[in-house]
Write an enzyme that holds these catalytic residues in place. Structure first.
Site, mmCIF file in Angstrom:
data_model
loop_
_atom_site.group_PDB
_atom_site.id
_atom_site.type_symbol
_atom_site.label_atom_id
_atom_site.label_comp_id
_atom_site.label_asym_id
_atom_site.label_seq_id
_atom_site.Cartn_x
_atom_site.Cartn_y
_atom_site.Cartn_z
ATOM 1 N N HIS A 196 0.814 -1.209 0.000
ATOM 2 C CA HIS A 196 0.000 0.000 0.000
ATOM 3 C C HIS A 196 0.851 1.264 0.000
ATOM 4 C CE1 HIS A 196 -4.198 -1.664 1.154
ATOM 5 N NE2 HIS A 196 -3.502 -2.556 0.461
ATOM 6 N N HIS A 207 -2.239 -12.667 -2.013
ATOM 7 C CA HIS A 207 -3.326 -13.357 -1.323
ATOM 8 C C HIS A 207 -2.961 -14.785 -0.927
ATOM 9 C CE1 HIS A 207 -6.596 -10.419 -2.999
ATOM 10 N NE2 HIS A 207 -5.666 -9.830 -2.264
#
Length: 748
Positions: free
Chosen positions: A93, A279
């Site tokens: 991020h 993920h």
């Protein structure tokens, strides 16, 4: 009189009250050119981060980071006993705000510490990640920046969970205040998308919320995202994990994914690798309703000490954590690299469900509970996925890549490692800026490589002789100046791309850009190439001059000649050492985004835009790292040198073009001239003699702004003054040299 009434600071606190922008919302943002000054930097102007980083014991730091990964703290317990997934998200991020359109965003400045990023809904709980890192940052001090530490920690997290990473480069210097130049969109509510799309989500009132299906969003498959944005909603990094505007549609989600990841310079294979690789680890958090979560860090109380999103649900941490509102764990190995993600994606059929917070997610049909609990070893869960995960199965192109990765785990691991390196280093610029022992040896085309210097460079005597040859070649001052300017000003201070090094102005796509006047450019380059060939052939000992150097030297020669014509002897500084890139080293698609849609310095606009031309000029100047005085002196100088595209006479406020005079400013500010727009669009103007009505000059918005805007006029008045000619010439030379050397990181 009460004590309160006597207090002189009842309301009048410094910085409060009605501001200029409250009165005039469309006021030109000249202030963007004075961001990040030395006044905000506590380290002082003498601090050299590259030198400090070189003294860092990088291996000791990495050992400390490895130890941190499994050192779970009671105040914020690690999921699955490992902080690795949290730190991967933190690094992702940090870097993932980058967008290729203008090169802004990314992890290169440590901006995740500041608003708005520190309070984005997509960054819930990353305040905790940075606090977990603080003891290590405190230990190593200024030897590593926050910007570098956040990315390095993500790398170490991956290594600690079993992935062989591609490498790591330091060199990201911290800034000390929020960036003001980034355009994140115009929405005024978090998770809003109703401005960047014609019909998008209206957003939520809280800083943290779960966005469910929005019936106002009718065409998620065909909508077009506003440029240069690379996120679908305000406060998200890329896409809504529930699907477009909360619609749980995997195919529509794939379209959003492809659009946003492409805007971060990722192709389909890199996109699949990043989503699946990211993920493979950790989980999302949606233990309870989102209304249990309090204010974001920037809205927090003093006693919160910069932490936000206080969670009133249960213990507020561990198994009770709420971040996105989704409650998904993808693999049976959430703290270990594996191929589980693809095995689950294709091994189960999926049915729509909702998290405890009410968010759309998917659960495996008729599956056993095989997924470990993050905090209770006795519990297991059924496999779950996000809408964005199912996009990798149901989009045909993504599916083909995903199935190949499932069958070839080694390809998946390599693709993820490379894509992760690109994600976290894309905004750092050329390899010459990379620092540290973990820099990979392999050269990658997205790094915009240039050859190393492998020959003796020209000296001052050579440069002087070459300048004489250039000036005698028949090329005009205007042509030499405009070619050098076009070569150098592809540079972007945002992601350190572009610039004169490499001489890519002679290659596709730059040689064909409208702003570069291809026909004129070809003639100039042909002449300079002949001069280069003749000079190099006459040398002994392998001495050469590159075309990249010669283009800049030619511009310098023209500036010196124009200054001499104005009565000033100057020598424009010249530092040889540029080399010439090949077409094979130049990714045409990647370089296409550097094409100027407008360049006010050359009075050029590719077409008419909704954004005023003067605002685009400020944007260009900010990307060139210019101050307001540098912007002003360059525009004034380039106008009288005749550098306009298409030999336009707009803004050429002089009777002696080609002479480096301050005539632009003196004539613009002459009260004997009255200006009027020539059309309702008000993008071109005529200046006529107030007494006779005789046409004196023509100009554009980017010319007249230096007399209209109060800040720019204040600077223009300095250069218009009777005693300013010498200062103007020297200031122009200094600003010109700065631009010519913006990409010369080897000179720092």
């Amino acid at each position: 009189m009460t004590t309160e009434a006597k207090c002189p600071f009842n309301h009048a606190v410094v910085g409060t009250g009605t501001t200029n922008r409250d009165w005039w919302p469309k006021q030109l943002r000249v202030d963007l050119l004075s961001q990040h000054s030395s006044k905000s930097n506590p380290l002082g102007q003498s601090f050299n981060y590259a030198d400090a980083f070189k003294r860092l014991d990088l291996q000791a730091l990495k050992r400390d980071l490895h130890a941190l990964m499994t050192d779970s703290q009671d105040w914020w317990p690690a999921d699955f006993g490992h902080y690795g997934p949290l730190f991967v998200r933190m690094a992702w991020h940090s870097a993932g705000t980058y967008r290729i359109g203008d090169g802004r965003g990314g992890g290169g400045r440590g901006q995740q510490r500041f608003a708005p990023l520190n309070s984005w809904p997509d960054n819930v709980s990353l305040d905790k990640a940075r606090r977990l890192l603080w003891p290590i940052k405190q230990k190593y001090g200024q030897a590593i920046s926050w910007a570098d530490l956040m990315i390095l920690t993500g790398n170490v997290a991956l290594e600690s969970m079993g992935l062989k990473t591609f490498g790591f480069a330091g060199g990201r210097e911290d800034t000390w205040e929020p960036d003001q130049d980034l355009y994140w969109g115009r929405e005024t509510k978090w998770l809003g998308g109703d401005d960047r799309y014609s019909r998008g989500s209206p957003g939520v009132d809280e800083a943290h919320g779960v966005l469910v299906k929005d019936d106002d969003s009718q065409v998620p498959h065909t909508r077009d995202l506003e440029n240069p944005l690379a996120a679908v909603q305000m406060g998200l990094i890329y896409v809504n994990p529930e699907g477009p505007d909360g619609n749980p549609d995997p195919i529509a989600s794939a379209r959003d994914i492809r659009d946003t990841f492409a805007r971060m310079a990722m192709n389909d294979e890199e996109t699949v690798a990043l989503i699946a690789g990211g993920h493979t680890f950790g989980k999302t958090h949606g233990a309870g309703p989102a209304d249990n979560v309090g204010a974001e860090p920037e809205a927090g109380e003093l006693e919160s000490q910069g932490l936000g999103w206080h969670n009133r649900y249960g213990s507020g941490k561990g198994a009770d954590t709420i971040t996105s509102g989704l409650e998904v764990t993808w693999t049976t190995t959430p703290a270990q690299w594996s191929n589980d993600y693809f095995d689950h994606l294709f091994g189960f059929e999926w049915e729509l469900s909702k998290s405890p917070a009410g968010a759309h997610q998917w659960v495996a049909k008729n599956a056993d509970a095989i997924i470990p609990d993050a905090h209770d070893a006795s519990r297991k869960h059924r496999p779950t996925m996000l809408t964005t995960d199912l996009a990798l199965r149901f989009d045909p192109a993504y599916e083909a890549i995903s199935r190949r990765f499932q069958q070839h785990p080694e390809q998946f691991a390599d693709a993820f490692a490379r894509a992760w390196f690109k994600l976290t280093h894309r905004d750092m610029g050329p390899r010459s800026r990379y620092l540290g022992a973990d820099v990979p040896a392999e050269e990658l085309v997205w790094q915009d490589p240039v050859p190393a210097v492998d020959h003796p460079l020209v000296d001052a005597q050579d440069a002087a002789a070459l300048k004489q040859t250039i000036l005698a070649s028949g090329l005009s001052v205007a042509h030499l100046v405009s070619t050098a300017w076009a070569s150098a000003t592809t540079f972007r201070g945002s992601d350190k791309r572009g610039g004169a090094n490499g001489a890519r102005i002679r290659l596709a796509p730059q040689k064909d850009w409208q702003a570069n006047q291809p026909e004129q450019l070809a003639k100039v380059l042909a002449t300079l190439e002949r001069i280069q060939a003749d000079f190099n052939a006459a040398q002994s000992g392998g001495k050469k001059i590159s075309l990249a150097d010669l283009i800049v030297l030619a511009g310098n020669a023209a500036v010196e000649h124009a200054a001499q014509a104005a009565g000033h002897q100057v020598t424009v500084p010249f530092a040889p050492g540029r080399t010439d890139a090949s077409q094979q080293q130049t990714d045409v698609e990647s370089f296409a985004v550097l094409e100027p849609v407008a360049d006010g310095f050359r009075n050029f606009a590719k077409r008419r835009y909704a954004v005023p031309a003067e605002a685009l000029l400020i944007d260009k100047a900010q990307l060139l790292t210019l101050t307001a005085p540098e912007l002003t002196v360059l525009v004034g100088g380039l106008r009288v040198l005749g550098a306009n595209v298409g030999d336009s006479k707009h803004g050429v406020f002089t009777s002696r073009p080609g002479v480096l005079s301050n005539d632009f400013f003196a004539n613009l500010l002459d009260m004997r001239t009255e200006w009027k727009a020539t059309s309702e669009a008000k993008d071109e103007y005529e200046g006529r003699d107030r007494s006779t009505g005789e046409l004196r000059w023509t100009g554009t918005r980017v010319d007249l702004v230096f007399g209209s805007n109060s800040i720019l006029r204040a600077v223009a008045e300095v250069y218009a003054s009777a005693d300013a000619q010498e200062k103007f010439v020297h200031d122009f030379v200094a600003a010109w040299t700065k631009v010519m050397q913006l990409d010369r990181f080897d000179l720092a």
